[in-house]
Design a protein around this motif. Structure first.
Motif, PDB file in Angstrom:
ATOM      1  N   GLN A 166       0.196  22.848  -2.329  1.00 33.80           N
ATOM      2  CA  GLN A 166       0.740  21.776  -3.150  1.00 33.80           C
ATOM      3  C   GLN A 166       0.225  21.199  -4.147  1.00 33.80           C
ATOM      4  O   GLN A 166      -1.131  21.011  -3.953  1.00 33.80           O
ATOM      5  N   HIS A 167       0.862  21.190  -5.340  1.00 38.79           N
ATOM      6  CA  HIS A 167       0.033  20.585  -6.424  1.00 38.79           C
ATOM      7  C   HIS A 167       0.791  19.007  -6.257  1.00 38.79           C
ATOM      8  O   HIS A 167       2.161  19.434  -6.568  1.00 38.79           O
ATOM      9  N   LEU A 168       0.284  17.860  -6.275  1.00 38.85           N
ATOM     10  CA  LEU A 168       1.173  16.675  -6.559  1.00 38.85           C
ATOM     11  C   LEU A 168       1.007  16.323  -8.026  1.00 38.85           C
ATOM     12  O   LEU A 168       0.053  15.925  -8.619  1.00 38.85           O
ATOM     13  N   ARG A 169       2.268  15.983  -8.533  1.00 39.39           N
ATOM     14  CA  ARG A 169       2.375  15.495 -10.050  1.00 39.39           C
ATOM     15  C   ARG A 169       2.915  14.078  -9.719  1.00 39.39           C
ATOM     16  O   ARG A 169       4.127  13.837  -9.355  1.00 39.39           O
ATOM     17  N   LEU A 170       2.113  13.006 -10.340  1.00 39.38           N
ATOM     18  CA  LEU A 170       2.777  11.740 -10.195  1.00 39.38           C
ATOM     19  C   LEU A 170       3.206  11.264 -11.733  1.00 39.38           C
ATOM     20  O   LEU A 170       2.701  11.603 -12.566  1.00 39.38           O
ATOM     21  N   HIS A 171       4.607  10.899 -11.602  1.00 40.58           N
ATOM     22  CA  HIS A 171       5.209  10.576 -12.838  1.00 40.58           C
ATOM     23  C   HIS A 171       5.498   8.981 -12.985  1.00 40.58           C
ATOM     24  O   HIS A 171       5.033   8.660 -14.375  1.00 40.58           O
ATOM     25  N   TRP A 172       5.669   8.399 -12.132  1.00 38.81           N
ATOM     26  CA  TRP A 172       5.677   6.757 -12.580  1.00 38.81           C
ATOM     27  C   TRP A 172       5.501   6.204 -10.892  1.00 38.81           C
ATOM     28  O   TRP A 172       5.897   6.510  -9.884  1.00 38.81           O
ATOM     29  N   LEU A 173       4.833   4.887 -11.077  1.00 39.03           N
ATOM     30  CA  LEU A 173       4.940   4.136  -9.952  1.00 39.03           C
ATOM     31  C   LEU A 173       4.778   2.780 -10.427  1.00 39.03           C
ATOM     32  O   LEU A 173       3.694   2.427 -11.141  1.00 39.03           O
ATOM     33  N   ARG A 174       5.888   1.781 -10.343  1.00 39.24           N
ATOM     34  CA  ARG A 174       5.925   0.577 -10.978  1.00 39.24           C
ATOM     35  C   ARG A 174       6.683  -0.326 -10.141  1.00 39.24           C
ATOM     36  O   ARG A 174       7.147  -0.051  -9.197  1.00 39.24           O
ATOM     37  N   VAL A 175       6.030  -1.662 -10.359  1.00 44.09           N
ATOM     38  CA  VAL A 175       6.698  -2.820  -9.388  1.00 44.09           C
ATOM     39  C   VAL A 175       7.488  -3.508 -10.590  1.00 44.09           C
ATOM     40  O   VAL A 175       7.053  -4.160 -11.732  1.00 44.09           O
ATOM     41  N   VAL A 176       8.923  -3.415 -10.277  1.00 41.08           N
ATOM     42  CA  VAL A 176       9.935  -4.415 -11.184  1.00 41.08           C
ATOM     43  C   VAL A 176      10.268  -5.536 -10.563  1.00 41.08           C
ATOM     44  O   VAL A 176      10.533  -5.803  -9.179  1.00 41.08           O
ATOM     45  N   ARG A 177      10.116  -6.728 -11.355  1.00 43.22           N
ATOM     46  CA  ARG A 177      10.345  -8.121 -11.095  1.00 43.22           C
ATOM     47  C   ARG A 177      11.211  -8.756 -12.247  1.00 43.22           C
ATOM     48  O   ARG A 177      10.712  -8.780 -13.166  1.00 43.22           O
ATOM     49  N   GLY A 178      12.378  -9.021 -11.769  1.00 43.80           N
ATOM     50  CA  GLY A 178      13.298  -9.160 -12.623  1.00 43.80           C
ATOM     51  C   GLY A 178      13.436  -8.217 -13.983  1.00 43.80           C
ATOM     52  O   GLY A 178      13.842  -7.160 -13.767  1.00 43.80           O
ATOM     53  N   ALA A 179      13.024  -8.668 -15.054  1.00 43.34           N
ATOM     54  CA  ALA A 179      13.202  -7.842 -16.155  1.00 43.34           C
ATOM     55  C   ALA A 179      11.993  -7.218 -16.474  1.00 43.34           C
ATOM     56  O   ALA A 179      11.958  -6.451 -17.615  1.00 43.34           O
ATOM     57  N   GLN A 188       0.951  -1.077  -0.016  1.00 43.23           N
ATOM     58  CA  GLN A 188      -0.178   0.186  -0.005  1.00 43.23           C
ATOM     59  C   GLN A 188       0.839   1.152   0.199  1.00 43.23           C
ATOM     60  O   GLN A 188       1.494   1.587   0.974  1.00 43.23           O
ATOM     61  N   TRP A 189       1.217   1.736  -1.309  1.00 40.27           N
ATOM     62  CA  TRP A 189       1.945   2.859  -1.470  1.00 40.27           C
ATOM     63  C   TRP A 189       1.333   4.053  -0.821  1.00 40.27           C
ATOM     64  O   TRP A 189       0.091   4.425  -1.285  1.00 40.27           O
ATOM     65  N   ARG A 190       2.047   4.882   0.073  1.00 41.22           N
ATOM     66  CA  ARG A 190       1.307   6.105   0.598  1.00 41.22           C
ATOM     67  C   ARG A 190       2.412   7.398   0.241  1.00 41.22           C
ATOM     68  O   ARG A 190       3.429   7.337   0.172  1.00 41.22           O
ATOM     69  N   LEU A 191       1.806   8.401   0.000  1.00 41.10           N
ATOM     70  CA  LEU A 191       2.358   9.641  -0.093  1.00 41.10           C
ATOM     71  C   LEU A 191       1.542  10.902   0.852  1.00 41.10           C
ATOM     72  O   LEU A 191       0.416  10.923   0.047  1.00 41.10           O
ATOM     73  N   ASN A 192       1.983  11.634   1.561  1.00 40.97           N
ATOM     74  CA  ASN A 192       1.453  12.874   2.057  1.00 40.97           C
ATOM     75  C   ASN A 192       1.502  14.041   1.458  1.00 40.97           C
ATOM     76  O   ASN A 192       2.664  14.557   0.777  1.00 40.97           O
ATOM     77  N   PHE A 193       0.571  14.972   1.203  1.00 43.72           N
ATOM     78  CA  PHE A 193       0.820  16.410   0.643  1.00 43.72           C
ATOM     79  C   PHE A 193      -0.403  17.170   1.183  1.00 43.72           C
ATOM     80  O   PHE A 193      -1.180  16.824   1.769  1.00 43.72           O
ATOM     81  N   ASP A 194      -0.002  18.300   1.080  1.00 43.84           N
ATOM     82  CA  ASP A 194      -0.999  19.437   1.461  1.00 43.84           C
ATOM     83  C   ASP A 194      -1.611  20.476   0.361  1.00 43.84           C
ATOM     84  O   ASP A 194      -1.096  21.208  -0.252  1.00 43.84           O
ATOM     85  N   TYR A 212       7.630  11.505  -8.463  1.00 45.68           N
ATOM     86  CA  TYR A 212       6.571  12.286  -8.148  1.00 45.68           C
ATOM     87  C   TYR A 212       7.168  13.475  -7.999  1.00 45.68           C
ATOM     88  O   TYR A 212       8.239  13.719  -7.518  1.00 45.68           O
ATOM     89  N   SER A 213       6.535  14.665  -8.119  1.00 46.68           N
ATOM     90  CA  SER A 213       6.878  16.270  -7.876  1.00 46.68           C
ATOM     91  C   SER A 213       5.799  16.943  -7.138  1.00 46.68           C
ATOM     92  O   SER A 213       4.760  16.662  -7.139  1.00 46.68           O
ATOM     93  N   PHE A 214       6.258  17.828  -6.328  1.00 41.65           N
ATOM     94  CA  PHE A 214       5.424  18.677  -5.658  1.00 41.65           C
ATOM     95  C   PHE A 214       5.741  20.208  -6.244  1.00 41.65           C
ATOM     96  O   PHE A 214       6.747  20.600  -6.478  1.00 41.65           O
ATOM     97  N   ALA A 215       4.630  20.809  -6.607  1.00 43.61           N
ATOM     98  CA  ALA A 215       4.729  22.064  -7.330  1.00 43.61           C
ATOM     99  C   ALA A 215       3.987  23.295  -5.939  1.00 43.61           C
ATOM    100  O   ALA A 215       2.844  22.549  -5.517  1.00 43.61           O
ATOM    101  N   GLY A 216       4.589  24.425  -5.973  1.00 42.78           N
ATOM    102  CA  GLY A 216       4.148  25.193  -5.048  1.00 42.78           C
ATOM    103  C   GLY A 216       5.069  25.639  -4.032  1.00 42.78           C
ATOM    104  O   GLY A 216       5.967  25.231  -3.665  1.00 42.78           O
ATOM    105  N   ARG A 217       4.665  26.769  -3.426  1.00 44.83           N
ATOM    106  CA  ARG A 217       5.467  27.355  -2.436  1.00 44.83           C
ATOM    107  C   ARG A 217       4.577  27.223  -0.918  1.00 44.83           C
ATOM    108  O   ARG A 217       3.476  27.456  -0.985  1.00 44.83           O
ATOM    109  N   HIS A 218       5.415  27.055   0.155  1.00 45.98           N
ATOM    110  CA  HIS A 218       4.620  27.143   1.367  1.00 45.98           C
ATOM    111  C   HIS A 218       4.175  28.544   1.654  1.00 45.98           C
ATOM    112  O   HIS A 218       5.057  29.603   1.525  1.00 45.98           O
ATOM    113  N   PRO A 219       2.849  28.967   2.017  1.00 45.92           N
ATOM    114  CA  PRO A 219       2.500  30.093   2.463  1.00 45.92           C
ATOM    115  C   PRO A 219       3.328  31.090   3.717  1.00 45.92           C
ATOM    116  O   PRO A 219       3.200  32.234   3.373  1.00 45.92           O
TER     117      PRO A 219
END
Length: 187
Positions: free
Chosen positions: A92-105, A82-88, A153-160
């Motif tokens: 913040q804007h959360l940009r997800l780029h990849w999430l993969r499970v690699v098994r061998g090749a 259960q992959w988790r990621l916290n953001f506010d 993943y990336s976070f975009a934005g500045r803390h107020p």
């Protein structure tokens, strides 16, 4: 007979701040992360961090995060499937780029909106602190001992509180094996 205890009913997923979450490719100027796969496991550890990276672009107000962890035990599989990621979403804007499970090749993509949930959990509520953070949760299918979970993943934005300033905290725990770690800051 005592009355039944009141149960917490979570609001429907539609109330979650999905406008602050997107799936998109990494920034064009970001360096591809180095993901070594041959890092030996440390005796007794449940996880091996193969890579831990952060690339910060101050002018674009973004920070790219990339991790790769190898699951060494069944306990690691249980906790990491259960992959988790916290953001506010307030800043913040959360940009997800990849999430993969690699098994061998083989590699399986798990970056699918239908498998994602946003959950608002106030971890400090018992101390009367409401921080407004949300947790993105993705359930990963068919995860096994020896698999590698790669996330970007990336976070975009500045803390107020400090919109003109920037602080970067990049800590790598000393008690675990990390194959490669890198911090890159552009300004």
């Amino acid at each position: 007979m005592e009355p039944a205890a009141a149960q917490f009913v979570a609001p429907p997923d539609a109330t979650a701040p999905w406008t602050h979450v997107s799936i998109e490719p990494p920034p064009a100027d970001a360096e591809p992360p180095a993901l070594p796969r041959d890092v030996p496991a440390k005796e007794g550890d449940h996880l091996t961090y193969l890579a831990w990276e952060r690339q910060v672009d101050l002018s674009a107000e973004t920070s790219l995060h990339a991790t790769a962890i190898r699951l060494e035990t069944a306990l690691a599989v249980q906790h990491q499937s259960q992959w988790r990621l916290n953001f506010d979403p307030r800043f913040q804007h959360l940009r997800l780029h990849w999430l993969r499970v690699v098994r061998g090749a083989a590699s399986s993509d798990h970056l699918r909106r239908d498998r994602m949930r946003l959950i608002q959990r106030e971890n400090q509520l018992d101390h009367l602190v409401i921080d407004g953070q949300w947790t993105l949760l993705v359930v990963l299918d068919d995860v096994r001992v020896g698999d590698i979970i790669e996330a970007g993943y990336s976070f975009a934005g500045r803390h107020p509180l400090r919109p003109e300033g920037c602080e970067i905290f990049f800590a790598v725990p000393s008690a675990i094996v990390v194959g490669s770690f890198r911090l890159r800051v552009e300004f």
